[in-house]
Design an enzyme around this catalytic site. Structure first.
Site, PDB file in Angstrom:
ATOM      1  N   HIS A 148       0.819  -1.223   0.000  1.00 39.24           N
ATOM      2  CA  HIS A 148       0.000   0.000   0.000  1.00 39.24           C
ATOM      3  C   HIS A 148       0.850   1.269   0.000  1.00 39.24           C
ATOM      4  O   HIS A 148       0.358   2.339  -0.369  1.00 39.24           O
ATOM      5  CB  HIS A 148      -0.917   0.044   1.216  1.00 39.24           C
ATOM      6  CG  HIS A 148      -2.024  -0.958   1.190  1.00 39.24           C
ATOM      7  ND1 HIS A 148      -2.852  -1.121   0.101  1.00 39.24           N
ATOM      8  CD2 HIS A 148      -2.446  -1.858   2.117  1.00 39.24           C
ATOM      9  CE1 HIS A 148      -3.727  -2.077   0.361  1.00 39.24           C
ATOM     10  NE2 HIS A 148      -3.497  -2.544   1.564  1.00 39.24           N
ATOM     11  N   HIS A 189      -6.353  -7.067  -0.505  1.00 37.11           N
ATOM     12  CA  HIS A 189      -6.471  -5.647  -0.811  1.00 37.11           C
ATOM     13  C   HIS A 189      -5.630  -5.300  -2.045  1.00 37.11           C
ATOM     14  O   HIS A 189      -4.594  -5.911  -2.294  1.00 37.11           O
ATOM     15  CB  HIS A 189      -5.992  -4.795   0.372  1.00 37.11           C
ATOM     16  CG  HIS A 189      -6.710  -5.085   1.656  1.00 37.11           C
ATOM     17  ND1 HIS A 189      -6.202  -5.957   2.600  1.00 37.11           N
ATOM     18  CD2 HIS A 189      -7.891  -4.633   2.144  1.00 37.11           C
ATOM     19  CE1 HIS A 189      -7.050  -6.023   3.619  1.00 37.11           C
ATOM     20  NE2 HIS A 189      -8.079  -5.240   3.364  1.00 37.11           N
ATOM     21  N   ASP A 280      -4.437 -12.603   3.555  1.00 41.70           N
ATOM     22  CA  ASP A 280      -5.688 -12.133   4.153  1.00 41.70           C
ATOM     23  C   ASP A 280      -6.907 -12.446   3.296  1.00 41.70           C
ATOM     24  O   ASP A 280      -8.025 -12.067   3.656  1.00 41.70           O
ATOM     25  CB  ASP A 280      -5.631 -10.635   4.470  1.00 41.70           C
ATOM     26  CG  ASP A 280      -4.998  -9.809   3.379  1.00 41.70           C
ATOM     27  OD1 ASP A 280      -4.685 -10.368   2.311  1.00 41.70           O
ATOM     28  OD2 ASP A 280      -4.805  -8.601   3.583  1.00 41.70           O
TER      29      ASP A 280
END
Length: 664
Positions: A148, A189, A280
């Site tokens: 990120h 993500h 995740d």
């Protein structure tokens, strides 16, 4: 069903596989050990699992090295490097928490700088060993994660972008002979930071498969959309596969491998593969909400092994269920060592939405990769699970803006702090269920509450854009209307309301927030939960089922759950009779999670949804700005009032203007 193992091949048992792990990365932790999903135990449990299984004895254990500033500066700006380097020094003691609060989902302490440098340096060290041929492959067990982190910003638990730094180091060292790198990001993500760093670079094929839900899932923007394909010379070298819903599992991911990733990689011919290995998306992860098993991860990795001469580096990203990440990491290490996939099966079929996304990606990229030009066979896409899935898209669609990702410690703390308070969800064992169970059983669990609530009627009272019927029907039938920047998925039951009527209520209408992703700049409507004889608001009431109301409540909020149980059931209606309002804990990250009972009409309860009492106080104090609606939202409100027969256009404008200008 498409074969999950197509393109795989055996791997020699004498492969030299490296592992890098260093306890210094555990120094990065929250203040006073406050629980948080991204904590030191994440890498400890992986290391302990690999030791207990004997994996570490079969691998070469590397000494971790701190990255150098000049290496980090290949992808990060000078000011950001200076800040992360010094953030743990005493001179920042009084300012450290304030600096962290300016970033999105970041904490900092006295060990953060060292951990960030060791994490980045570990991925560099392992990658160079593999590139040089000293190792065939390896796993960097590192934290904080990195994908990120953008050029000048830390975010999403990430300080430095470990994978992007390592890839840039390889490409900038001509002696290594690495000309093309494939980065596969299977973290749940989107890897927004990595994408931006190579968006114009044809030397890097960046591939990310992730929950997206039309931009409402973290990091909460459109960067992860399938339309983001790269620019300039990098056009076509950025591939996003954005899930429309939660609960995607092995079958969904392997379908993407078979029909997008592997065909493209065969054409790209990478010299090296780096995997942003977030776990995740694994079963039972508290933040991910997907269902990938250790078998699924091992098969995804196994299909990559024939490429780049098997030169593959895994770098840990996310993953917050300690049991799941340890088992998933072990499954991947067994592939690197022996080419052996974990036990499991791919008997389940992908979601219908998975085939829709795969086809959209293929169409968008077929100009750059002709191998994707053919339509998927109807016979193939008909093999899909039929579980209805809801995603969020609303006026309130700002999960990240309102509150950072919730903080939890180990899995026991997670169960206590998160799963149990979500009692209104009645979450069953879905999170830990074997992915090999058939879709029929899943559907029975999913639909049991729907059958019950489909026979219960309520009036849904609307005061904002939903006053306009075409806009309201987006939440029932799906789609979008003029002015909306994104579409709704619709309700499971698409039956239109049985009756529509208008009433006035003694509640205050007001407008606030800077912007929303659905309507852009400008405030959106809220209703004060408390009634007052001095106030009067005009509300449009739709007679719908309690099942449909739950679907609308879901779409009006950002939720980490997958709507496998109702937020408001029959028991909640009894509670509302006594308390008049009820905050839905599972949806507290959204702006409309406070369900209010406004009374009854013909014996049927009238429900609306608005902000919480604490949000009202924040509006009053100025912590959240009061602001009039933007042009598109304003127009929708006026159309609802005029077409509903409540006002002339002039009077409707005056009503909205007066509501937006009055102080709270």
């Amino acid at each position: 069903m498409a074969s999950a193992a197509s393109g795989s091949s055996a791997v020699a048992s004498d492969r030299r596989v490296g592992i890098v792990y260093d306890e210094r990365m555990c120094k990065h932790s929250t203040h006073d050990g406050e629980p948080h999903p991204e904590n030191p135990d994440r890498i400890r449990v992986i290391w302990d699992k690999l030791q207990a299984s004997g994996i570490t004895r079969r691998c070469e254990i590397l000494n971790a090295k701190e990255a150098k500033d000049m290496q980090i500066s290949l992808v990060h700006g000078k000011d950001h490097v200076n800040l992360v380097r010094n953030i743990s020094s005493k001179q920042y003691n009084s300012r450290r928490n304030k600096i962290a609060s300016r970033w999105n989902s970041i904490y900092l302490n006295e060990g953060s700088s060292e951990a960030a440098y060791v994490a980045a340096g570990s991925v560099i060290e392992l990658s160079e060993k593999v590139a040089q041929g000293e190792l065939n492959s390896g796993f960097a067990i590192v934290r904080p994660p990195g994908h990120h982190a953008e050029r000048d910003e830390a975010m999403g638990f990430c300080l430095y972008n470990n994978v992007a730094i390592a890839a840039s180091c390889l490409l900038n060292n001509e002696d290594l002979g690495i000309r093309k790198i494939l980065i596969v990001d299977w973290d749940v993500h989107h890897g927004n930071g990595t994408q931006k760093m190579f968006y114009n670079d044809p030397r890097v094929l960046f591939f990310s498969v992730h929950r997206h839900e039309f931009g409402t899932f973290y990091p909460g923007n459109d960067d992860g959309d399938y339309t983001m394909i790269g620019e300039g010379e990098g056009a076509g070298y950025n591939i996003n596969v954005p899930w429309e819903n939660a609960r995607c599992g092995d079958a969904d991911y392997l379908a993407v491998w078979d029909h997008i990733l592997i065909p493209v990689v065969k054409c790209f011919h990478p010299d090296m593969i780096i995997v942003s290995a977030g776990f995740d998306a694994a079963i039972a992860d508290p933040l991910g909400g997907c269902r990938v098993s250790p078998y699924g991860y091992s098969m995804m990795l196994k299909q990559l092994m024939p490429f780049a001469g098997g030169k593959i580096v895994l770098a840990l990203e996310g993953g917050y269920n300690l049991t799941s990440i340890a088992n998933s990491a072990l499954a991947c290490m067994e592939v690197l060592l022996d080419g052996k996939a974990a036990e499991g099966s791919a008997e389940a079929y992908p979601f219908e939405s998975t085939w829709r996304v795969i086809q959209a990606v293929r169409i968008k990229l077929k100009t750059f990769w002709p191998v994707l030009a053919d339509d998927l066979p109807t016979k193939l896409t008909s093999q899909r699970t039929t579980i209805p899935i809801l995603v969020s898209s609303s006026d309130s669609d700002s999960e990240v803006e309102k509150e950072p990702v919730p903080s939890f410690g180990n899995i026991e703390q997670l169960l206590e702090d998160v799963i149990q308070p979500l009692s209104t969800l009645k979450v069953d064992e879905d999170g830990v269920r074997s992915p090999s169970l058939n879709a029929t059983k899943d559907y029975t669990v999913f639909s049991s509450w729907r059958s019950e609530l489909s026979n219960v009627e309520i009036w849904y009272a609307t005061f904002g854009s939903n006053m306009w019927k075409p806009r309201f029907l987006c939440y029932i039938e799906g789609g979008q209307v003029d002015g909306m920047q994104r579409s709704c998925i619709g309700s499971n039951d698409k039956t239109p309301p049985k009756k529509i009527m208008w009433k006035t209520f003694p509640h205050r209408l007001f407008f606030g927030r800077e912007s929303t992703r659905t309507w852009g700049l400008g405030g959106v409507a809220f209703l004060l939960p408390e009634s007052s004889s001095l106030d009067k608001s005009h509300l449009c009431l739709y007679r719908i089922t309690l099942e449909q109301f739950n679907d609308i409540l879901y779409q009006e909020n950002i939720a980490i759950c997958d709507a496998s149980a109702p937020f408001v059931d029959i028991g909640c209606l009894s509670t509302l009779e006594d308390r008049r309002s009820m905050c839905v804990e599972a949806l507290k990250k959204g702006w409309y999670h406070n369900v209010v009972l406004l009374g009854t009409e013909r014996g049927i309860p009238i429900l609306t949804m608005t902000c919480s009492h604490s949000d009202v106080e924040a509006f009053k104090s100025g912590a959240i700005p009061l602001r009039g609606p933007g042009k598109e939202y304003w127009s929708t409100l006026v159309r609802g009032l005029v077409e509903g027969g409540q006002f002339s256009e002039e009077d409707a404008v005056a009503y909205i203007k007066e509501s937006a200008s009055r102080p709270l």
